[in-house]
Motif scaffolding. Structure first.
Motif, PDB file in Angstrom:
ATOM      1  N   LEU A  34      25.165  24.440   5.195  1.00 26.46           N
ATOM      2  CA  LEU A  34      25.176  23.136   4.262  1.00 26.46           C
ATOM      3  C   LEU A  34      25.332  24.119   2.677  1.00 26.46           C
ATOM      4  O   LEU A  34      25.294  23.495   1.554  1.00 26.46           O
ATOM      5  CB  LEU A  34      23.830  22.607   3.999  1.00 26.46           C
ATOM      6  N   ASP A  35      25.387  25.295   2.677  1.00 22.28           N
ATOM      7  CA  ASP A  35      25.597  26.379   1.568  1.00 22.28           C
ATOM      8  C   ASP A  35      24.624  25.939   0.612  1.00 22.28           C
ATOM      9  O   ASP A  35      24.755  25.799  -0.685  1.00 22.28           O
ATOM     10  CB  ASP A  35      26.932  26.050   0.937  1.00 22.28           C
ATOM     11  N   LEU A  36      23.218  25.794   1.021  1.00 19.81           N
ATOM     12  CA  LEU A  36      22.049  25.778   0.030  1.00 19.81           C
ATOM     13  C   LEU A  36      22.023  27.196  -0.685  1.00 19.81           C
ATOM     14  O   LEU A  36      22.075  28.175  -0.237  1.00 19.81           O
ATOM     15  CB  LEU A  36      20.745  25.564   1.043  1.00 19.81           C
ATOM     16  N   TYR A  64      15.600  25.720 -13.122  1.00 24.69           N
ATOM     17  CA  TYR A  64      16.446  25.276 -11.817  1.00 24.69           C
ATOM     18  C   TYR A  64      17.910  24.894 -12.515  1.00 24.69           C
ATOM     19  O   TYR A  64      18.107  24.442 -13.552  1.00 24.69           O
ATOM     20  CB  TYR A  64      15.908  23.980 -11.578  1.00 24.69           C
ATOM     21  N   PRO A  65      18.981  25.442 -11.545  1.00 23.29           N
ATOM     22  CA  PRO A  65      20.262  25.154 -12.342  1.00 23.29           C
ATOM     23  C   PRO A  65      21.001  24.107 -12.342  1.00 23.29           C
ATOM     24  O   PRO A  65      21.946  23.931 -12.845  1.00 23.29           O
ATOM     25  CB  PRO A  65      21.045  26.239 -11.404  1.00 23.29           C
ATOM     26  N   ASP A  66      20.375  22.860 -11.507  1.00 24.81           N
ATOM     27  CA  ASP A  66      20.978  21.747 -11.666  1.00 24.81           C
ATOM     28  C   ASP A  66      20.271  20.721 -12.439  1.00 24.81           C
ATOM     29  O   ASP A  66      19.025  20.764 -12.653  1.00 24.81           O
ATOM     30  CB  ASP A  66      21.093  21.016 -10.168  1.00 24.81           C
ATOM     31  N   ALA A  67      20.815  19.649 -12.916  1.00 28.21           N
ATOM     32  CA  ALA A  67      20.228  18.602 -13.500  1.00 28.21           C
ATOM     33  C   ALA A  67      20.609  17.226 -12.874  1.00 28.21           C
ATOM     34  O   ALA A  67      21.642  17.293 -12.121  1.00 28.21           O
ATOM     35  CB  ALA A  67      20.854  18.638 -15.006  1.00 28.21           C
ATOM     36  N   PRO A  68      19.613  16.199 -12.999  1.00 21.77           N
ATOM     37  CA  PRO A  68      20.308  14.969 -12.436  1.00 21.77           C
ATOM     38  C   PRO A  68      21.843  14.524 -12.916  1.00 21.77           C
ATOM     39  O   PRO A  68      22.157  14.799 -13.846  1.00 21.77           O
ATOM     40  CB  PRO A  68      19.436  13.776 -12.959  1.00 21.77           C
ATOM     41  N   LEU A 105      19.919  15.133   4.748  1.00 22.30           N
ATOM     42  CA  LEU A 105      19.850  16.507   5.516  1.00 22.30           C
ATOM     43  C   LEU A 105      21.363  17.292   5.299  1.00 22.30           C
ATOM     44  O   LEU A 105      21.681  18.190   5.894  1.00 22.30           O
ATOM     45  CB  LEU A 105      19.118  16.590   6.587  1.00 22.30           C
ATOM     46  N   THR A 106      22.213  16.356   5.091  1.00 26.29           N
ATOM     47  CA  THR A 106      23.655  16.663   5.288  1.00 26.29           C
ATOM     48  C   THR A 106      24.297  17.006   3.847  1.00 26.29           C
ATOM     49  O   THR A 106      25.382  17.439   3.694  1.00 26.29           O
ATOM     50  CB  THR A 106      24.566  15.777   5.812  1.00 26.29           C
ATOM     51  N   ARG A 107      23.199  16.952   2.744  1.00 27.59           N
ATOM     52  CA  ARG A 107      23.849  17.321   1.317  1.00 27.59           C
ATOM     53  C   ARG A 107      23.893  18.726   1.084  1.00 27.59           C
ATOM     54  O   ARG A 107      23.296  19.565   1.602  1.00 27.59           O
ATOM     55  CB  ARG A 107      23.083  16.734   0.421  1.00 27.59           C
ATOM     56  N   ARG A 108      25.110  19.144   0.633  1.00 30.67           N
ATOM     57  CA  ARG A 108      25.487  20.552   0.518  1.00 30.67           C
ATOM     58  C   ARG A 108      25.180  21.041  -0.726  1.00 30.67           C
ATOM     59  O   ARG A 108      25.341  20.024  -1.987  1.00 30.67           O
ATOM     60  CB  ARG A 108      27.032  20.689   0.711  1.00 30.67           C
ATOM     61  N   HIS A 109      25.317  22.318  -1.133  1.00 32.69           N
ATOM     62  CA  HIS A 109      25.001  23.036  -2.250  1.00 32.69           C
ATOM     63  C   HIS A 109      23.892  22.714  -2.987  1.00 32.69           C
ATOM     64  O   HIS A 109      23.892  23.042  -4.427  1.00 32.69           O
ATOM     65  CB  HIS A 109      26.474  22.899  -3.248  1.00 32.69           C
ATOM     66  N   VAL A 110      22.872  22.108  -2.582  1.00 29.33           N
ATOM     67  CA  VAL A 110      21.567  22.137  -3.321  1.00 29.33           C
ATOM     68  C   VAL A 110      20.899  23.475  -3.599  1.00 29.33           C
ATOM     69  O   VAL A 110      20.504  23.979  -2.770  1.00 29.33           O
ATOM     70  CB  VAL A 110      20.577  21.087  -2.676  1.00 29.33           C
ATOM     71  N   PRO A 111      20.576  23.689  -4.717  1.00 25.41           N
ATOM     72  CA  PRO A 111      19.870  24.548  -5.020  1.00 25.41           C
ATOM     73  C   PRO A 111      18.391  24.673  -4.546  1.00 25.41           C
ATOM     74  O   PRO A 111      17.878  23.446  -4.783  1.00 25.41           O
ATOM     75  CB  PRO A 111      19.930  24.978  -6.487  1.00 25.41           C
ATOM     76  N   VAL A 112      17.733  25.598  -4.182  1.00 27.24           N
ATOM     77  CA  VAL A 112      16.347  25.504  -3.692  1.00 27.24           C
ATOM     78  C   VAL A 112      15.525  27.003  -4.329  1.00 27.24           C
ATOM     79  O   VAL A 112      16.101  27.917  -4.158  1.00 27.24           O
ATOM     80  CB  VAL A 112      16.088  25.578  -2.242  1.00 27.24           C
ATOM     81  N   THR A 113      14.606  26.554  -4.899  1.00 28.10           N
ATOM     82  CA  THR A 113      13.860  27.739  -5.612  1.00 28.10           C
ATOM     83  C   THR A 113      12.564  28.020  -5.007  1.00 28.10           C
ATOM     84  O   THR A 113      11.787  27.114  -4.684  1.00 28.10           O
ATOM     85  CB  THR A 113      13.568  27.464  -7.329  1.00 28.10           C
ATOM     86  N   GLY A 145      13.615  21.395  -2.406  1.00 29.10           N
ATOM     87  CA  GLY A 145      13.744  20.822  -1.113  1.00 29.10           C
ATOM     88  C   GLY A 145      13.553  19.138  -1.238  1.00 29.10           C
ATOM     89  O   GLY A 145      14.209  18.501  -0.274  1.00 29.10           O
ATOM     90  N   GLN A 146      12.999  18.571  -2.310  1.00 32.09           N
ATOM     91  CA  GLN A 146      13.034  17.102  -2.341  1.00 32.09           C
ATOM     92  C   GLN A 146      14.042  16.509  -2.641  1.00 32.09           C
ATOM     93  O   GLN A 146      14.293  15.066  -2.016  1.00 32.09           O
ATOM     94  CB  GLN A 146      11.955  16.687  -3.544  1.00 32.09           C
ATOM     95  N   ARG A 147      14.942  16.998  -2.838  1.00 39.72           N
ATOM     96  CA  ARG A 147      16.340  16.448  -2.921  1.00 39.72           C
ATOM     97  C   ARG A 147      17.016  16.185  -1.634  1.00 39.72           C
ATOM     98  O   ARG A 147      17.973  15.299  -1.329  1.00 39.72           O
ATOM     99  CB  ARG A 147      17.419  17.232  -3.742  1.00 39.72           C
ATOM    100  N   LEU A 148      16.578  16.908  -0.694  1.00 42.83           N
ATOM    101  CA  LEU A 148      16.869  16.794   0.895  1.00 42.83           C
ATOM    102  C   LEU A 148      16.216  15.680   1.673  1.00 42.83           C
ATOM    103  O   LEU A 148      16.669  15.151   2.541  1.00 42.83           O
ATOM    104  CB  LEU A 148      17.096  18.123   1.667  1.00 42.83           C
ATOM    105  N   TRP A 149      14.671  15.898   1.339  1.00 40.45           N
ATOM    106  CA  TRP A 149      13.815  15.055   2.311  1.00 40.45           C
ATOM    107  C   TRP A 149      12.479  15.182   1.693  1.00 40.45           C
ATOM    108  O   TRP A 149      11.840  16.004   1.690  1.00 40.45           O
ATOM    109  CB  TRP A 149      13.884  15.526   3.759  1.00 40.45           C
TER     110      TRP A 149
END
Length: 240
Positions: free
Chosen positions: A21-23, A210-214, A165-173, A153-157
């Motif tokens: 998933l390249d998390l 966190y490096p991402d925004a909505p 759970l197939t979503r790719r490139h999600v940052p997890v801190t 992790g909430q962005r996955l489940w």
């Protein structure tokens, strides 16, 4: 001594999934988890995957974490055998003393026990009121109480949302704070309040950095309301 046959391959499978998933997993503070002896890890709770990410925090110290989880997870025909095989600790809310005694025995035997003091996933994605179990365990066993935070992790489940759970490139801190050292002389509630403040500060830092925004209005559900997201308002004021 606990013999781990199931735990190592489960970790290996999780790491393969993360690579596929390249998390973008960021771990900071892993050195705060002791390399030997008992310890209580206490984390916020935003997703059903938190125990995996919290477990990753212990890899630099080469430790396996025994998580306390509700009995229903152990009763499930899929997750149950895995949880028992990894020697996690079931929590039966009608007979909580047995779970406490098991966790205390593990700590005194030099193991690391993972606890989510909020007891359930926080749908506001801020830190809810915390239970005193983590403080009581650390004080009774004479081991460090290590605050930590997970975010992303909430962005996955997470609770109330479909699994992605197939979503790719999600940052997890994953952030680990300096250990606390409660004793039997300390008030459990005072220690729990300080623990909540420390976890909240770590969560606030994880959210700010966190490096991402909505991606747009339809994607704002995973952000807490105080940052302009669509998550429900917390019942208590967030810290950090």
């Amino acid at each position: 001594m606990t013999v781990d046959v199931v735990y190592p391959p489960v970790i290996a499978a999780a790491r393969i999934m993360f690579r596929v998933l390249d998390l973008r997993i960021r771990l900071d503070g892993g050195q705060h988890i002791p390399r030997e002896g008992g310890a209580v890890l206490a984390s916020n709770h935003v997703s059903y995957l938190d125990f995996i990410f919290c477990g990753l925090a212990a890899r630099p110290s080469k430790r396996l974490v025994r998580f306390m989880a509700k009995q229903s997870v152990f009763d499930n025909r899929v997750s149950g055998p895995l949880m028992r095989g990894m020697h996690h600790i079931p929590v039966d809310r009608d007979f909580g003393l047995g779970s406490y005694k098991t966790a205390l025995e593990r700590l005194k035997a030099g193991e690391v026990v993972g606890v989510f003091p909020e007891a359930t996933i926080s749908e506001s994605f801020t830190v809810k009121e915390t239970k005193s179990g983590a403080a009581r365990l650390a004080a009774a066993a004479g081991v460090p109480l290590v605050p930590m935070a997970v975010w992303g992790g909430q962005r996955l489940w997470t609770k109330g949302r479909p699994r992605t759970l197939t979503r790719r490139h999600v940052p997890v801190t994953i952030l680990v704070g300096e250990p606390m050292h409660p004793t039997r002389r300390d008030g459990h509630q005072a220690v729990s309040d300080e623990l909540r403040q420390r976890i909240s500060a770590l969560v606030g830092r994880a959210q700010r950095e966190y490096p991402d925004a909505p991606a747009g209005p339809d994607d704002a559900w995973w952000q807490p309301a105080y940052l302009g997201g669509d998550a429900p308002e917390p019942t208590t004021t967030p810290h950090g």
